[in-house]
Design a protein around this motif. Structure first.
Motif, short mmCIF file in Angstrom:
data_model
loop_
_atom_site.label_atom_id
_atom_site.label_comp_id
_atom_site.label_asym_id
_atom_site.label_seq_id
_atom_site.Cartn_x
_atom_site.Cartn_y
_atom_site.Cartn_z
N THR A 106 43.13 50.92 29.84
CA THR A 106 41.94 49.98 29.61
C THR A 106 42.04 49.32 30.92
O THR A 106 42.83 49.07 31.79
N ALA A 107 40.86 49.19 31.38
CA ALA A 107 40.45 48.90 32.76
C ALA A 107 39.94 47.08 32.76
O ALA A 107 38.94 46.73 31.72
N HIS A 108 40.31 46.42 33.67
CA HIS A 108 40.02 45.14 33.97
C HIS A 108 39.58 44.98 35.38
O HIS A 108 40.43 45.23 36.29
N LEU A 109 38.21 44.75 35.54
CA LEU A 109 37.61 44.73 36.90
C LEU A 109 37.14 43.47 37.27
O LEU A 109 36.64 42.44 36.43
N ARG A 110 37.28 42.95 38.50
CA ARG A 110 36.90 41.69 39.25
C ARG A 110 36.54 41.73 40.45
O ARG A 110 37.34 42.50 41.19
N VAL A 111 35.35 41.15 40.94
CA VAL A 111 34.79 41.18 42.43
C VAL A 111 35.10 39.93 43.00
O VAL A 111 34.88 38.89 42.51
N LYS A 112 35.63 39.98 44.05
CA LYS A 112 35.48 38.81 45.00
C LYS A 112 35.04 39.28 46.41
O LYS A 112 35.99 39.86 47.00
N GLY A 113 33.92 38.88 46.81
CA GLY A 113 33.47 39.09 47.97
C GLY A 113 33.19 40.55 48.25
O GLY A 113 32.37 41.02 47.21
N ASN A 114 33.60 41.32 49.05
CA ASN A 114 33.47 42.79 49.30
C ASN A 114 34.58 43.70 48.58
O ASN A 114 34.76 44.66 48.93
N LYS A 115 35.32 42.83 47.80
CA LYS A 115 36.56 43.51 47.23
C LYS A 115 36.52 43.73 45.80
O LYS A 115 36.05 42.68 45.08
N LEU A 116 36.84 44.77 45.13
CA LEU A 116 36.91 45.02 43.51
C LEU A 116 38.28 45.33 43.18
O LEU A 116 38.93 46.10 43.80
N THR A 117 38.85 44.35 42.43
CA THR A 117 40.29 44.60 42.11
C THR A 117 40.18 45.02 40.59
O THR A 117 39.45 44.35 39.68
N MET A 118 41.02 46.23 40.35
CA MET A 118 41.22 46.81 39.07
C MET A 118 42.51 46.84 38.47
O MET A 118 43.34 47.18 39.34
N LYS A 119 42.60 46.46 37.31
CA LYS A 119 44.09 46.29 36.84
C LYS A 119 43.74 47.44 35.75
O LYS A 119 42.80 47.20 34.78
N GLY A 120 44.64 48.50 35.68
CA GLY A 120 44.71 49.39 34.72
C GLY A 120 45.98 49.48 33.78
O GLY A 120 47.07 49.25 34.22
N CYS A 121 45.74 49.37 32.58
CA CYS A 121 47.08 49.00 31.59
C CYS A 121 47.18 50.28 30.51
O CYS A 121 46.14 50.62 29.94
N VAL A 122 48.28 50.93 30.33
CA VAL A 122 48.55 51.79 29.54
C VAL A 122 49.75 51.16 28.44
O VAL A 122 50.54 50.99 29.17
N ALA A 123 49.37 50.73 27.40
CA ALA A 123 50.26 49.94 26.48
C ALA A 123 50.56 48.67 27.50
O ALA A 123 49.66 47.97 27.68
N VAL A 124 51.86 48.60 27.65
CA VAL A 124 52.21 47.28 28.43
C VAL A 124 52.31 47.44 29.97
O VAL A 124 52.70 46.64 30.56
N PHE A 125 52.15 48.52 30.34
CA PHE A 125 52.37 48.92 31.71
C PHE A 125 51.11 49.03 32.54
O PHE A 125 50.02 49.59 32.11
N CYS A 126 51.37 48.23 33.64
CA CYS A 126 49.82 47.96 34.16
C CYS A 126 49.89 48.34 35.87
O CYS A 126 50.87 47.99 36.44
N ARG A 127 48.84 48.61 36.24
CA ARG A 127 48.82 48.82 37.85
C ARG A 127 47.26 48.14 38.27
O ARG A 127 46.54 48.35 37.68
N THR A 128 47.71 47.64 39.49
CA THR A 128 46.45 46.98 39.95
C THR A 128 46.17 47.44 41.47
O THR A 128 47.05 47.76 42.27
N VAL A 129 44.94 47.85 41.72
CA VAL A 129 44.43 48.35 42.92
C VAL A 129 43.21 47.75 43.37
O VAL A 129 42.53 47.10 42.59
N THR A 130 43.22 47.60 44.68
CA THR A 130 41.82 46.88 45.27
C THR A 130 40.91 47.89 46.02
O THR A 130 41.51 48.52 47.15
N TRP A 131 39.51 47.78 45.86
CA TRP A 131 38.67 48.75 46.49
C TRP A 131 37.73 47.92 47.28
O TRP A 131 37.58 46.73 47.14
N THR A 132 36.92 48.68 48.35
CA THR A 132 36.24 47.90 49.27
C THR A 132 34.89 48.34 49.06
O THR A 132 34.48 49.62 49.12
N ARG A 133 33.91 47.32 48.89
CA ARG A 133 32.46 47.89 48.87
C ARG A 133 31.99 48.19 50.18
O ARG A 133 32.30 48.14 51.25
N MET A 134 31.22 49.47 50.02
CA MET A 134 30.77 50.10 51.14
C MET A 134 29.42 49.48 51.55
O MET A 134 28.64 49.20 50.66
N ALA A 135 29.03 49.52 52.74
CA ALA A 135 27.91 48.93 53.35
C ALA A 135 26.67 49.89 52.98
O ALA A 135 26.61 50.91 52.66
#
Length: 135
Positions: A106-135
């Motif tokens: 299950t994916a949860h995504l949020r944009v703040k400025g030029n960053k996209l933060t994604m939290k991915g969860c499998v059951a109760v275990f989650c991991r968060t990464v942050t991507w950068t918008r390309m110009a």
């Protein structure tokens, strides 16, 4: 009656004002291994690996860790990894897939400025990464 219509109109305006920031565009992954394009697909949003920025084996990187053995020979470049993304509060919620480890989540995504933060969860275990918008 007028008061009820005014209240409904105010609620509609505040609901549209609270829409999450757009995720449309090209995003470089946090590990620098690829570029993902987020775009509309039907009434929702989807994400597809546009290209890989790493050295690939002859014939291209394959989806070798997919739990479905029939999908393990497909190319990772061009692979849809997000689908059914819809506004959810101040972000987006939908389904995701990681070809790196072959997990669906299950994916949860949020944009703040030029960053996209994604939290991915499998059951109760989650991991968060942050991507950068390309110009």
């Amino acid at each position: 009656m007028r008061m009820g219509l005014a209240l409904v109109a105010m609620m509609a305006v505040s609901a549209s004002a609270a829409a999450p920031a757009s995720i449309t565009g090209r995003w470089k992954t946090d590990d620098g291994k690829g570029i993902v394009v987020m775009a509309p697909c039907g009434t929702k949003m989807c994400g597809k690996i546009e290209r890989l920025l790493i050295k690939q084996p002859a014939g291209g990187q394959r989806d070798e860790r997919n739990p479905d053995k029939a999908k393990r020979t497909r190319q990772v470049a061009g692979l849809q990894i997000y689908w059914d993304l819809a506004p959810n509060g101040d972000g987006w919620k939908g389904e995701g897939y990681s070809p790196e480890d072959g997990r669906y989540y299950t994916a949860h995504l949020r944009v703040k400025g030029n960053k996209l933060t994604m939290k991915g969860c499998v059951a109760v275990f989650c991991r968060t990464v942050t991507w950068t918008r390309m110009a």
